[in-house]
Scaffold this active site. Structure first.
Site, mmCIF file in Angstrom:
data_model
loop_
_atom_site.group_PDB
_atom_site.id
_atom_site.type_symbol
_atom_site.label_atom_id
_atom_site.label_comp_id
_atom_site.label_asym_id
_atom_site.label_seq_id
_atom_site.Cartn_x
_atom_site.Cartn_y
_atom_site.Cartn_z
ATOM 1 C CB CYS A 2 71.753 3.520 10.682
ATOM 2 S SG CYS A 2 72.567 5.173 11.117
ATOM 3 N NE ARG A 27 66.531 0.796 9.590
ATOM 4 C CZ ARG A 27 66.370 0.111 10.681
ATOM 5 N NH1 ARG A 27 65.164 -0.640 10.915
ATOM 6 N NH2 ARG A 27 66.852 0.641 11.934
ATOM 7 C CD1 TRP A 75 67.824 10.078 9.399
ATOM 8 C CD2 TRP A 75 68.537 9.828 11.546
ATOM 9 N NE1 TRP A 75 66.920 10.792 10.080
ATOM 10 C CE2 TRP A 75 67.345 10.938 11.344
ATOM 11 C CE3 TRP A 75 68.942 9.682 12.828
ATOM 12 C CZ2 TRP A 75 66.946 11.585 12.478
ATOM 13 C CZ3 TRP A 75 68.615 10.462 13.785
ATOM 14 C CH2 TRP A 75 67.343 11.550 13.715
ATOM 15 C CG ASN A 99 70.991 1.411 13.826
ATOM 16 O OD1 ASN A 99 70.898 2.535 13.769
ATOM 17 N ND2 ASN A 99 69.872 0.518 13.620
ATOM 18 N N GLY A 100 73.067 3.295 15.857
ATOM 19 C CA GLY A 100 73.127 3.656 17.139
ATOM 20 C C GLY A 100 73.930 4.886 17.409
ATOM 21 C CD GLU A 480 48.720 10.119 13.880
ATOM 22 O OE1 GLU A 480 49.345 10.671 14.637
ATOM 23 O OE2 GLU A 480 49.171 9.782 12.665
ATOM 24 C CE LYS A 484 51.157 10.588 10.128
ATOM 25 N NZ LYS A 484 51.313 10.039 11.247
ATOM 26 C CD GLU A 487 54.802 12.034 10.125
ATOM 27 O OE1 GLU A 487 56.302 11.588 10.674
ATOM 28 O OE2 GLU A 487 53.833 11.313 10.651
ATOM 29 C CG HIS A 503 42.492 30.587 26.637
ATOM 30 N ND1 HIS A 503 41.683 31.494 27.440
ATOM 31 C CD2 HIS A 503 41.334 29.587 26.306
ATOM 32 C CE1 HIS A 503 40.602 31.092 27.650
ATOM 33 N NE2 HIS A 503 40.207 29.933 27.179
ATOM 34 C CE LYS A 602 57.243 3.245 9.684
ATOM 35 N NZ LYS A 602 55.802 4.048 9.830
#
Ligand code: AGP
Length: 607
Positions: A2, A27, A75, A99-100, A480, A484, A487, A503, A602
């Site tokens: 948030c 964010r 969010w 926020n939280g 990485e 990228k 996401e 395997h 973010k």
């Protein structure tokens, strides 16, 4: 996570709030709202969807006036993406944004129900508003102090009390809050990007503190002692344009191109005459003395930087390095002692799992060093020492320049450990520095291949899945690169240690499936290429990303992204830029929002 913005002062608040929320869009969020307070009371305007929709509602509202207000981008954690669940939430005397996560909100809701409180929304936040209202006795401070004893979880609140017009009361237990004051008034936000246009001087609201914002200014209090404190002011060392797109189509594209400067700004101040020097960082040599093992704790991209760091440190220092997901480390009852160096890696410095891992390491007596990009962030403040990266603000949800400078941080730490342990002569240290700076210089060359890499991206833009392969250090880079792509383009992408593919997973390699093979390690190149050829034999579309000479391997791949050859220890930087550009263009071809991918935030400041 948030976004929070609050203002009280001499000017109309609506535009300040909406503009601040626009700055916080990066964010990640799914609804937005503001509350405005004037002599007629408090007006709430909120909506599911984007800030642009909120702005339309505000512009259409006849009573969107007031020089005091709070704004929020949500969010979703508890409850769906609906206007009712958007913040601000109101409960009688209380208008609140949060926020939280409130972990005990259900028990609190049940206890309030008997007092006649009934929530309209599905959120934990509204329950917090109802609790604070139920405790309210006319003294905002005492009420918040009492609520702080009852609430469990992570929170940052901004609250307006009906009978305290023009005032905003903010409380932080862990979710970040920063504040500043100018001649126009007092401002608060969840991060500095929202306040940059008003001031470059700010302070971080410490945990378990209350901020009182009035037209006359801003005051900071310890929530327990009620002692008034002088805020520790910080200064933003990047300019406002750093938080703008600067002519690029997306922040991610800009931040990929920021990498040469970000790397130079992070590395150059610490390399002097062929030696590494952390004295300006206040990092003493004794932090590294006696270290006989390293544990890296991080999440996502930051964890991948740890994978690179592990390979470098183990290869050169010959001490064990483990890389732990912070979300696992915090619950695994780790074995730590004073000879263990725990390195927490975090761009935001606010990731809840990484912060919890740091606190556990501190409790268990380990030495803690964090590699952080945001100055004054929680992880930075709670570590024994912090090695700041100087990448400037990273706005895109997909981390790019932060990854590169985090890796650079590990190279610097490796060089320091080698020096402390007497493992490298002065000449070897000077050579390390020379190769390091040369490798950083290759990024500029790779950026020039943007259009060429775009043509390769177009070939795989419609794929459902993709596999990234690498051996040793290259597995960290492959991981990485895969994240990228996954996401932002939503391609079902996975990274594999190349030798592991046969395997099981090679069963998924069929005609046309993209295989992105990362090769910077000469010692295992033949083995990697053998694995690549196994996929090619099954119809894969192979893209080599390498700084090594591919002569003799021509039949093993369909496309080749050749970056300038460097010392095996330093292949990270050029290859990383190529992988970022590949993922960026696939996403643009697929028509998705590169900067704000669905479901993602973010900085993940909740568990
Ligand atoms: C990477 O592109 C993502 N944004 C995510 O994995 C991120 O790296 C992770 O959440 C850790 O964030 P931090 O570096 O701010 O702690």
């Amino acid at each position: 996570m948030c976004g929070i913005i609050g203002f009280t002062g001499q000017t109309e608040a609506a535009n300040i709030l909406v503009e601040g929320l626009q700055q916080l869009e990066y964010r990640g969020y799914d609804s937005a709202g503001i509350a405005l307070n004037d002599e007629n009371g408090t007006k709430v305007i909120k909506t599911a969807g984007k800030v642009a929709m909120l702005r339309e509602k505000v512009d259409q509202a006849s009573d969107a006036s007031g020089t005091c207000g709070i704004g929020h981008t949500r969010w979703a954690t508890h409850g769906g993406v609906t206007t009712a669940n958007a913040h601000p939430h109101v409960s009688n005397n209380i208008t609140l944004i949060h926020n939280g996560i409130i972990e005990n909100y259900k028990e609190i809701a049940a206890s309030l129900a008997v007092k006649g409180y009934k929530a309209i929304s599905e959120t934990d936040t509204e329950v917090a508003a109802m609790l604070i209202d139920s405790l309210y006795s006319g003294d905002p401070f005492e009420t918040m102090k009492e609520a702080n004893k009852i609430l469990e979880g992570a929170y940052g609140f901004c609250i307006m009390f009906k009978d305290h017009p023009g005032e905003i009361y903010c409380m932080r237990n862990s979710s970040p809050l920063v504040a500043t004051v100018t001649e126009d008034g007092a401002y608060i936000a969840s991060d500095m990007v929202a306040l940059l246009q008003y001031s470059k001087d700010y302070f971080v609201v410490p945990e378990d503190h209350i901020v009182v914002m009035k037209k006359s200014g801003i005051e900071l209090f310890d929530i327990e002692t009620k002692e008034k404190e002088t805020p520790k002011m910080l200064h933003v060392d990047w300019d406002t344009t750093a938080a703008q797109k600067g002519g690029y189509d997306y922040f991610m594209q800009k931040e990929i191109y920021d990498q040469p400067e970000a790397l130079t700004n992070t590395v150059a101040p610490r390399l002097h005459n062929g030696h590494v020097d952390f004295s300006a960082d206040g990092i003493s040599d004794e932090l590294f003395q006696g270290v006989n093992r390293v544990i890296v704790c991080a999440c996502g991209t930051a964890m991948h930087a740890g994978l690179v760091g592990r390979n470098i440190i183990e290869a050169m220092i010959r001490i064990p390095v483990t890389v732990e997901l912070a979300s696992e480390f915090r619950y695994m009852n780790p074995i730590l002692d004073e000879h263990t160096l725990v390195v927490i890696v975090s761009q935001s410095g606010e990731t809840a799992d990484s912060l919890a891992a740091l606190r556990l390491a501190n409790e268990r007596g380990a030495k803690t060093l964090s590699i952080v990009n945001v100055k004054g962030s929680s992880i930075a403040r709670e570590s024994d020492h912090v090695l700041y990266t100087h990448a400037g603000p990273e706005i895109a949800v997909a981390s790019t320049k932060a990854f590169s400078v985090q890796c650079a941080g590990f190279y610097l730490i490796t060089l320091k450990l080698a020096e402390i342990k007497g493992l490298m002569t002065d000449e070897e240290q000077a050579d390390f520095c020379e190769q390091f700076e040369k490798a950083i210089g290759t990024v500029e060359e790779v950026l020039k291949q943007d259009d060429y890499i775009k043509t390769i991206s177009e070939k795989i833009k419609d794929t459902f899945s993709a596999f990234y392969l690498g051996r040793g250090l290259d597995f960290g880079l492959a991981s990485e690169g895969s994240l990228k792509l996954k996401e932002i383009s939503y391609v079902n992408s996975e990274a594999y240690n190349a030798g592991e593919l046969k395997h099981g997973t090679i069963s998924l390699v069929t005609e046309g499936v993209p295989i992105i093979a990362v090769a910077t390690q000469s010692s295992v190149l033949p083995k990697l290429m053998a694995n690549v050829e196994e996929t090619k034999a099954r119809g894969a579309h192979v893209i080599m990303v390498t700084d090594k000479d591919m002569t003799g391997y021509e039949g093993a791949f369909d496309d080749l992204i050749q970056v300038p050859e460097v010392d095996d220890r330093f292949g990270t930087f050029g290859v990383t830029a190529a992988l970022q550009i590949l993922a960026y263009h696939v996403t643009v071809f697929r028509g998705y929002d590169v900067d704000q991918p669905r479901n993602l935030a973010k900085s993940v400041t909740v568990e």
